[in-house]
Design a protein around this motif. Structure first.
Motif, PDB file in Angstrom:
ATOM      1  N   MET A  33     -19.147 -48.492  19.423  1.00  0.00           N
ATOM      2  CA  MET A  33     -20.044 -49.260  18.568  1.00  0.00           C
ATOM      3  C   MET A  33     -21.145 -49.895  19.420  1.00  0.00           C
ATOM      4  N   LYS A  35     -24.119 -50.935  17.807  1.00  0.00           N
ATOM      5  CA  LYS A  35     -25.044 -51.574  16.862  1.00  0.00           C
ATOM      6  C   LYS A  35     -25.467 -52.937  17.410  1.00  0.00           C
ATOM      7  N   TYR A  39     -24.482 -54.735  21.014  1.00  0.00           N
ATOM      8  CA  TYR A  39     -23.894 -56.077  21.035  1.00  0.00           C
ATOM      9  C   TYR A  39     -24.710 -57.018  21.950  1.00  0.00           C
ATOM     10  N   LYS A 124     -16.294 -43.981   3.264  1.00  0.00           N
ATOM     11  CA  LYS A 124     -15.695 -45.288   3.600  1.00  0.00           C
ATOM     12  C   LYS A 124     -14.728 -45.704   2.485  1.00  0.00           C
ATOM     13  N   ARG A 131     -15.634 -55.288   1.455  1.00  0.00           N
ATOM     14  CA  ARG A 131     -17.036 -55.440   1.815  1.00  0.00           C
ATOM     15  C   ARG A 131     -17.751 -54.130   1.481  1.00  0.00           C
ATOM     16  N   HIS A 160     -12.076 -50.258   7.421  1.00  0.00           N
ATOM     17  CA  HIS A 160     -12.270 -51.336   8.415  1.00  0.00           C
ATOM     18  C   HIS A 160     -11.278 -52.460   8.117  1.00  0.00           C
ATOM     19  N   ASN A 194     -10.747 -50.863  15.043  1.00  0.00           N
ATOM     20  CA  ASN A 194     -11.713 -51.603  15.856  1.00  0.00           C
ATOM     21  C   ASN A 194     -10.987 -52.047  17.136  1.00  0.00           C
ATOM     22  N   SER A 195     -11.620 -52.897  17.936  1.00  0.00           N
ATOM     23  CA  SER A 195     -11.014 -53.275  19.225  1.00  0.00           C
ATOM     24  C   SER A 195      -9.633 -53.890  19.050  1.00  0.00           C
ATOM     25  N   ARG A 210     -12.856 -46.976  16.935  1.00  0.00           N
ATOM     26  CA  ARG A 210     -14.231 -47.501  16.927  1.00  0.00           C
ATOM     27  C   ARG A 210     -14.313 -48.820  17.703  1.00  0.00           C
ATOM     28  N   PRO A 211     -14.175 -48.762  19.043  1.00  0.00           N
ATOM     29  CA  PRO A 211     -14.230 -50.001  19.815  1.00  0.00           C
ATOM     30  C   PRO A 211     -15.631 -50.592  19.843  1.00  0.00           C
ATOM     31  N   GLY A 212     -15.708 -51.906  19.707  1.00  0.00           N
ATOM     32  CA  GLY A 212     -16.970 -52.615  19.870  1.00  0.00           C
ATOM     33  C   GLY A 212     -16.799 -53.619  20.984  1.00  0.00           C
ATOM     34  N   ILE A 213     -16.374 -54.808  20.609  1.00  0.00           N
ATOM     35  CA  ILE A 213     -16.402 -55.945  21.541  1.00  0.00           C
ATOM     36  C   ILE A 213     -15.635 -55.672  22.836  1.00  0.00           C
ATOM     37  N   TYR A 343     -19.009 -62.579  20.060  1.00  0.00           N
ATOM     38  CA  TYR A 343     -19.894 -61.643  19.357  1.00  0.00           C
ATOM     39  C   TYR A 343     -21.251 -62.319  19.128  1.00  0.00           C
TER      40      TYR A 343
HETATM   41  C1  PLP Z   1     -17.040 -50.542  10.674  1.00  0.00           C
HETATM   42  C2  PLP Z   1     -16.853 -51.148  12.030  1.00  0.00           C
HETATM   43  N1  PLP Z   1     -16.025 -50.535  12.894  1.00  0.00           N
HETATM   44  C3  PLP Z   1     -15.803 -51.034  14.130  1.00  0.00           C
HETATM   45  C4  PLP Z   1     -16.405 -52.207  14.542  1.00  0.00           C
HETATM   46  C5  PLP Z   1     -16.120 -52.753  15.926  1.00  0.00           C
HETATM   47  O1  PLP Z   1     -15.453 -53.984  15.854  1.00  0.00           O
HETATM   48  P1  PLP Z   1     -15.056 -54.763  17.196  1.00  0.00           P
HETATM   49  O2  PLP Z   1     -16.335 -55.174  17.811  1.00  0.00           O
HETATM   50  O3  PLP Z   1     -14.277 -55.933  16.714  1.00  0.00           O
HETATM   51  O4  PLP Z   1     -14.291 -53.803  18.018  1.00  0.00           O
HETATM   52  C6  PLP Z   1     -17.275 -52.872  13.671  1.00  0.00           C
HETATM   53  C7  PLP Z   1     -17.911 -54.136  14.087  1.00  0.00           C
HETATM   54  O5  PLP Z   1     -18.216 -55.013  13.367  1.00  0.00           O
HETATM   55  C8  PLP Z   1     -17.492 -52.325  12.384  1.00  0.00           C
HETATM   56  O6  PLP Z   1     -18.306 -52.933  11.506  1.00  0.00           O
END
Ligand code: PLP
Length: 375
Positions: A33, A35, A39, A124, A131, A160, A194-195, A210-213, A343
């Motif tokens: 991620m 976006k 980050y 989705k 959401r 999600h 997610n993370s 889908r790792p982000g943070i 974040y």
């Molecule tokens: C749909 C989706 N997937 C994955 C993530 C990643 O989340 P995180 O940053 O908590 O890993 C996000 C972040 O908001 C998200 O909106």
């Protein structure tokens, strides 16, 4: 030259965090991620450093365009789909992007389109975040409807989590069950984690995570630090002391005079403020690192400056280095003191802050004594 405030992005830490994700998920593919401008780390910096990621997740076509313009050729998923089909669809197809389809309007818009090259899409599913996404009961029909549109190729399904960071709460298990029931007989890739789920909910890993943070070195769990999850901090926000005031007991500091010195106190002035994205609501006591040791913020944050109590550092001088967050002071600790999240701090830096991208060869850097006392 000029003001010392600078954000340093350590690409080797990004690589190391991606490697950590791979160690945990083993066989899942990684949709990194990036976006919100990676980050807050710079979307192109991040995507270039994460070149072994299988795909990137962005919030809108503008972010995807920036990646493609910079030569990023991996798959890119538009996590919120498109906002205006007529305007965006030709560009989505030209740039080879993969929108997430999450409401009936998307399907209607796609049905009106004809004569396009193949468009890969993701569906989705709303399993409890409430959401974005279609209800679980409708997924079979939605899939069938989309699959009959000639130019559409359904890549897979995603959902999600609302509370994956709350590891005692069974809600995530319910969401996982709902998701797998909804897609039980449907072909295509499955993606949930997610993370927090990558770290805590292993049954959610499926085909794509889908790792982000965590890629940015931050723990998704309240009260924990990235290093405890085997992650390296990526951003260091640095500045310096630009002035020192010797105040008498009872004299007040800054706008509103909200902090009154309880005794004669040396106050340091640091070049960072809310004009840079450092939160104006950071309270007295928020930690900063001066010469490698913590000092507390005192008084109100102003646009370009903050003030700190130098009582514990009688030798501090103008020009001494400050870390707002980074390897010596986890961004999680600063966020916690301010009552926000890492974040928000990371994504909130303003365009005034200069960025520097570095690559530390020694990936497994030893902890400093300050870090050791923290972890
Ligand atoms: C749909 C989706 N997937 C994955 C993530 C990643 O989340 P995180 O940053 O908590 O890993 C996000 C972040 O908001 C998200 O909106």
């Amino acid at each position: 030259m000029g003001r010392a405030l600078k954000a340093t992005i350590d690409c080797s830490a990004l690589e190391s965090n991606l490697k950590r994700v791979r160690e945990i998920v083993l066989n899942s593919k990684i949709l990194a991620m990036v976006k919100a401008n990676g980050y807050g780390h710079g979307i192109v910096n991040v995507a270039k450093a994460l070149k072994t990621a299988d795909a990137f997740g962005v919030a809108c076509i503008e972010e995807a365009c920036e990646l493609r313009r910079a030569g990023v050729s991996q798959r890119i998923v538009l996590m919120e789909g498109f906002f205006n089909c007529d305007e965006e669809l030709p560009e989505i197809i030209r740039l080879n992007l993969e929108p997430v389809i999450h409401h009936a309007g998307h399907i209607e818009a796609l049905k009106q389109e004809t004569g396009h090259a193949t468009l890969p899409i993701w569906i989705k599913i709303n399993t409890g975040m409430h959401r974005l996404g279609f209800p679980v009961e409708e997924i079979n029909d939605i899939w069938r409807g989309l699959s009959t549109i000639p130019f559409i190729k359904v890549e897979g399904f995603l959902t999600h989590f609302a509370k994956a960071d709350e590891i005692e709460d069974p809600y995530t298990e319910l969401q996982i069950d709902q998701f797998f029931q909804a897609v039980l007989h449907l072909p295509g890739a499955k993606s949930l984690a997610n993370s927090a789920a990558i770290l805590a909910w292993h049954t959610s890993h499926a085909d794509w995570v889908r790792p982000g943070i965590m890629l940015y070195g931050v723990s998704p769990f309240t009260g924990r630090y990235g290093l405890e999850e085997g992650l390296q901090p990526v951003m260091t926000l640095r500045s310096e002391l630009i002035a020192i005031q010797s105040l008498k007991k009872g004299q007040a500091v800054g706008y509103g005079g909200t902090y009154m010195c309880p005794s004669d106190t040396r106050i340091g002035v640091v070049a960072v403020g809310y004009g840079d994205g450092y939160p104006r609501l950071a309270p007295t006591g928020t930690p900063l690192l001066l010469n490698g040791k913590r000092v507390p913020l005192v008084g109100r944050v102003s646009m370009d400056m903050v003030t700190v109590d130098l009582s514990t550092q009688p030798d501090a001088r103008v020009g001494d280095p400050i870390q707002l967050w980074g390897p010596g002071l986890p961004v999680e600790a600063v966020a916690n003191a301010i009552g926000t999240t890492a974040y928000e701090l990371l994504t909130g830096l303003s365009t005034r802050v200069p960025f520097e991208v570095i690559y530390q060869k020694d990936e497994k850097r030893p902890l400093t004594s300050e870090q050791e006392s923290l972890y």
